[in-house]
Design a protein around this motif. Sequence first.
Motif, PDB file in Angstrom:
ATOM      1  N   GLU A 160      39.637  -5.162  70.867  1.00 38.46           N
ATOM      2  CA  GLU A 160      40.263  -6.484  70.926  1.00 38.46           C
ATOM      3  C   GLU A 160      40.585  -7.016  69.539  1.00 38.46           C
ATOM      4  O   GLU A 160      41.700  -7.482  69.278  1.00 38.46           O
ATOM      5  CB  GLU A 160      39.346  -7.460  71.663  1.00 38.46           C
ATOM      6  CG  GLU A 160      39.957  -8.843  71.820  1.00 38.46           C
ATOM      7  CD  GLU A 160      39.111  -9.760  72.681  1.00 38.46           C
ATOM      8  OE1 GLU A 160      39.572 -10.868  73.005  1.00 38.46           O
ATOM      9  OE2 GLU A 160      37.979  -9.355  73.048  1.00 38.46           O
ATOM     10  N   ALA A 161      39.631  -6.945  68.625  1.00 36.02           N
ATOM     11  CA  ALA A 161      39.853  -7.450  67.264  1.00 36.02           C
ATOM     12  C   ALA A 161      40.922  -6.629  66.550  1.00 36.02           C
ATOM     13  O   ALA A 161      41.775  -7.178  65.843  1.00 36.02           O
ATOM     14  CB  ALA A 161      38.550  -7.418  66.476  1.00 36.02           C
ATOM     15  N   ALA A 162      40.899  -5.307  66.741  1.00 36.57           N
ATOM     16  CA  ALA A 162      41.867  -4.441  66.071  1.00 36.57           C
ATOM     17  C   ALA A 162      43.285  -4.724  66.546  1.00 36.57           C
ATOM     18  O   ALA A 162      44.220  -4.824  65.734  1.00 36.57           O
ATOM     19  CB  ALA A 162      41.510  -2.980  66.318  1.00 36.57           C
ATOM     20  N   VAL A 163      43.465  -4.871  67.855  1.00 36.91           N
ATOM     21  CA  VAL A 163      44.796  -5.119  68.400  1.00 36.91           C
ATOM     22  C   VAL A 163      45.320  -6.480  67.954  1.00 36.91           C
ATOM     23  O   VAL A 163      46.487  -6.613  67.572  1.00 36.91           O
ATOM     24  CB  VAL A 163      44.776  -5.027  69.936  1.00 36.91           C
ATOM     25  CG1 VAL A 163      46.097  -5.516  70.532  1.00 36.91           C
ATOM     26  CG2 VAL A 163      44.507  -3.595  70.367  1.00 36.91           C
ATOM     27  N   LYS A 164      44.479  -7.488  67.971  1.00 38.09           N
ATOM     28  CA  LYS A 164      44.911  -8.818  67.520  1.00 38.09           C
ATOM     29  C   LYS A 164      45.331  -8.787  66.056  1.00 38.09           C
ATOM     30  O   LYS A 164      46.318  -9.428  65.665  1.00 38.09           O
ATOM     31  CB  LYS A 164      43.786  -9.823  67.732  1.00 38.09           C
ATOM     32  CG  LYS A 164      43.570 -10.213  69.187  1.00 38.09           C
ATOM     33  CD  LYS A 164      42.472 -11.253  69.326  1.00 38.09           C
ATOM     34  CE  LYS A 164      42.306 -11.697  70.768  1.00 38.09           C
ATOM     35  NZ  LYS A 164      41.238 -12.711  70.924  1.00 38.09           N
ATOM     36  N   GLN A 165      44.592  -8.052  65.244  1.00 40.90           N
ATOM     37  CA  GLN A 165      44.932  -7.961  63.828  1.00 40.90           C
ATOM     38  C   GLN A 165      46.280  -7.274  63.646  1.00 40.90           C
ATOM     39  O   GLN A 165      47.124  -7.745  62.867  1.00 40.90           O
ATOM     40  CB  GLN A 165      43.855  -7.180  63.070  1.00 40.90           C
ATOM     41  CG  GLN A 165      44.171  -7.005  61.590  1.00 40.90           C
ATOM     42  CD  GLN A 165      43.075  -6.254  60.852  1.00 40.90           C
ATOM     43  OE1 GLN A 165      41.918  -6.297  61.236  1.00 40.90           O
ATOM     44  NE2 GLN A 165      43.455  -5.556  59.799  1.00 40.90           N
ATOM     45  N   ILE A 166      46.499  -6.175  64.356  1.00 35.92           N
ATOM     46  CA  ILE A 166      47.755  -5.437  64.235  1.00 35.92           C
ATOM     47  C   ILE A 166      48.933  -6.290  64.713  1.00 35.92           C
ATOM     48  O   ILE A 166      50.005  -6.304  64.092  1.00 35.92           O
ATOM     49  CB  ILE A 166      47.684  -4.119  65.027  1.00 35.92           C
ATOM     50  CG1 ILE A 166      46.634  -3.192  64.415  1.00 35.92           C
ATOM     51  CG2 ILE A 166      49.042  -3.416  65.051  1.00 35.92           C
ATOM     52  CD1 ILE A 166      46.260  -2.009  65.278  1.00 35.92           C
ATOM     53  N   LYS A 167      48.743  -7.013  65.799  1.00 34.54           N
ATOM     54  CA  LYS A 167      49.815  -7.857  66.329  1.00 34.54           C
ATOM     55  C   LYS A 167      50.180  -8.984  65.376  1.00 34.54           C
ATOM     56  O   LYS A 167      51.310  -9.478  65.398  1.00 34.54           O
ATOM     57  CB  LYS A 167      49.416  -8.436  67.691  1.00 34.54           C
ATOM     58  CG  LYS A 167      49.385  -7.413  68.817  1.00 34.54           C
ATOM     59  CD  LYS A 167      48.888  -8.016  70.124  1.00 34.54           C
ATOM     60  CE  LYS A 167      49.853  -9.008  70.682  1.00 34.54           C
ATOM     61  NZ  LYS A 167      49.428  -9.519  72.016  1.00 34.54           N
ATOM     62  N   ASN A 168      49.250  -9.395  64.537  1.00 39.87           N
ATOM     63  CA  ASN A 168      49.513 -10.471  63.581  1.00 39.87           C
ATOM     64  C   ASN A 168      50.061  -9.966  62.249  1.00 39.87           C
ATOM     65  O   ASN A 168      50.415 -10.770  61.389  1.00 39.87           O
ATOM     66  CB  ASN A 168      48.239 -11.281  63.341  1.00 39.87           C
ATOM     67  CG  ASN A 168      48.012 -12.334  64.409  1.00 39.87           C
ATOM     68  OD1 ASN A 168      48.709 -13.347  64.455  1.00 39.87           O
ATOM     69  ND2 ASN A 168      47.050 -12.095  65.289  1.00 39.87           N
ATOM     70  N   GLU A 169      50.127  -8.663  62.079  1.00 45.00           N
ATOM     71  CA  GLU A 169      50.684  -8.094  60.858  1.00 45.00           C
ATOM     72  C   GLU A 169      52.213  -8.121  60.926  1.00 45.00           C
ATOM     73  O   GLU A 169      52.784  -8.120  62.017  1.00 45.00           O
ATOM     74  CB  GLU A 169      50.187  -6.661  60.664  1.00 45.00           C
ATOM     75  CG  GLU A 169      48.696  -6.571  60.366  1.00 45.00           C
ATOM     76  CD  GLU A 169      48.193  -5.142  60.345  1.00 45.00           C
ATOM     77  OE1 GLU A 169      48.978  -4.230  60.716  1.00 45.00           O
ATOM     78  OE2 GLU A 169      47.029  -4.929  59.977  1.00 45.00           O
ATOM     79  N   PRO A 170      52.894  -8.133  59.781  1.00 40.49           N
ATOM     80  CA  PRO A 170      54.359  -8.098  59.793  1.00 40.49           C
ATOM     81  C   PRO A 170      54.860  -6.803  60.419  1.00 40.49           C
ATOM     82  O   PRO A 170      54.235  -5.752  60.283  1.00 40.49           O
ATOM     83  CB  PRO A 170      54.717  -8.165  58.303  1.00 40.49           C
ATOM     84  CG  PRO A 170      53.504  -8.722  57.623  1.00 40.49           C
ATOM     85  CD  PRO A 170      52.330  -8.233  58.416  1.00 40.49           C
ATOM     86  N   GLY A 171      55.978  -6.873  61.108  1.00 40.52           N
ATOM     87  CA  GLY A 171      56.558  -5.681  61.692  1.00 40.52           C
ATOM     88  C   GLY A 171      57.275  -5.975  62.993  1.00 40.52           C
ATOM     89  O   GLY A 171      57.352  -7.117  63.454  1.00 40.52           O
ATOM     90  N   LYS A 172      57.801  -4.910  63.596  1.00 40.39           N
ATOM     91  CA  LYS A 172      58.477  -5.025  64.876  1.00 40.39           C
ATOM     92  C   LYS A 172      57.434  -4.987  66.002  1.00 40.39           C
ATOM     93  O   LYS A 172      56.228  -4.956  65.751  1.00 40.39           O
ATOM     94  CB  LYS A 172      59.483  -3.886  65.037  1.00 40.39           C
ATOM     95  CG  LYS A 172      60.630  -3.904  64.039  1.00 40.39           C
ATOM     96  CD  LYS A 172      61.608  -2.767  64.320  1.00 40.39           C
ATOM     97  CE  LYS A 172      62.765  -2.773  63.346  1.00 40.39           C
ATOM     98  NZ  LYS A 172      63.730  -1.664  63.631  1.00 40.39           N
ATOM     99  N   ASP A 173      57.932  -4.949  67.226  1.00 40.46           N
ATOM    100  CA  ASP A 173      57.034  -4.909  68.375  1.00 40.46           C
ATOM    101  C   ASP A 173      56.346  -3.549  68.482  1.00 40.46           C
ATOM    102  O   ASP A 173      56.696  -2.598  67.775  1.00 40.46           O
ATOM    103  CB  ASP A 173      57.802  -5.224  69.660  1.00 40.46           C
ATOM    104  CG  ASP A 173      58.266  -6.669  69.705  1.00 40.46           C
ATOM    105  OD1 ASP A 173      57.626  -7.518  69.060  1.00 40.46           O
ATOM    106  OD2 ASP A 173      59.270  -6.954  70.383  1.00 40.46           O
ATOM    107  N   ILE A 174      55.377  -3.457  69.388  1.00 36.22           N
ATOM    108  CA  ILE A 174      54.511  -2.283  69.498  1.00 36.22           C
ATOM    109  C   ILE A 174      54.628  -1.705  70.909  1.00 36.22           C
ATOM    110  O   ILE A 174      54.561  -2.439  71.899  1.00 36.22           O
ATOM    111  CB  ILE A 174      53.042  -2.666  69.222  1.00 36.22           C
ATOM    112  CG1 ILE A 174      52.928  -3.370  67.860  1.00 36.22           C
ATOM    113  CG2 ILE A 174      52.144  -1.438  69.274  1.00 36.22           C
ATOM    114  CD1 ILE A 174      51.668  -4.201  67.716  1.00 36.22           C
TER     115      ILE A 174
END
Length: 217
Positions: free
Chosen positions: A135-149
């Motif tokens: 959960e923490a890892a995904v939230k961090q990645i989603k908040n990083e700059p970039g396109k969708d996942i």
Amino acid sequence: MIIDRKRNYCSINKSTRDSRKATSLICFFGIGSTLCVISKPSVMRKLILQLAVSLDGYIEGPNGEFDWCFTDQDYGISQFFKRIDSLFIGRKTYELTLTMGDDAMPGFPKLTWYVFSTTLKEAKPGTVVIKEDIEAAVKQIKNEPGKDIWLFGGASLTTSLLNLKLIDEISLAVHPLILGGGKPLFSNIKDRTNLTLVDTKTYATGLVALTYTLESK
């Protein structure tokens, strides 16, 4: 409004209930002129489950086969590739793609791969392995700059992320056939999940593309 006479500027912050629409207005006062700069924070990246599914809800046949997936045309995948720059994948699906070599995913763009596994010991260069606190890892990645996942699979990872309410969009290529068995798209889902249909497209082959949005955390 906050006014700082020493620094000769004021800032006005306006926020909506949606943090992604928050806006900050900063004004700098000079002699005979005022400069206002409006800044908006970056939009959080979306996590998109996009995959093929049979009419009876299976993503693999009884023997793990994928030969039922239509490959006669693009079916919108090239446009989807323009939206993403990263891929989430479970260990079993990841290891399956390795055995298939370059034929596993022809035409794929260059993506950052995130493999979710507590047991994977080695991964190809450039791959990020997530071993704990999904959960923490995904939230961090989603908040990083970039396109969708792109949430590529497999089923257990999809279940985990759906139960954590971290999936923002589901895009299904519903194939006009009944497999009668295999690996189901959804299993062990804890709660009822309401979806909003935002797009549909029907192809002459009978395939129907459905796109839904979800309320994520």
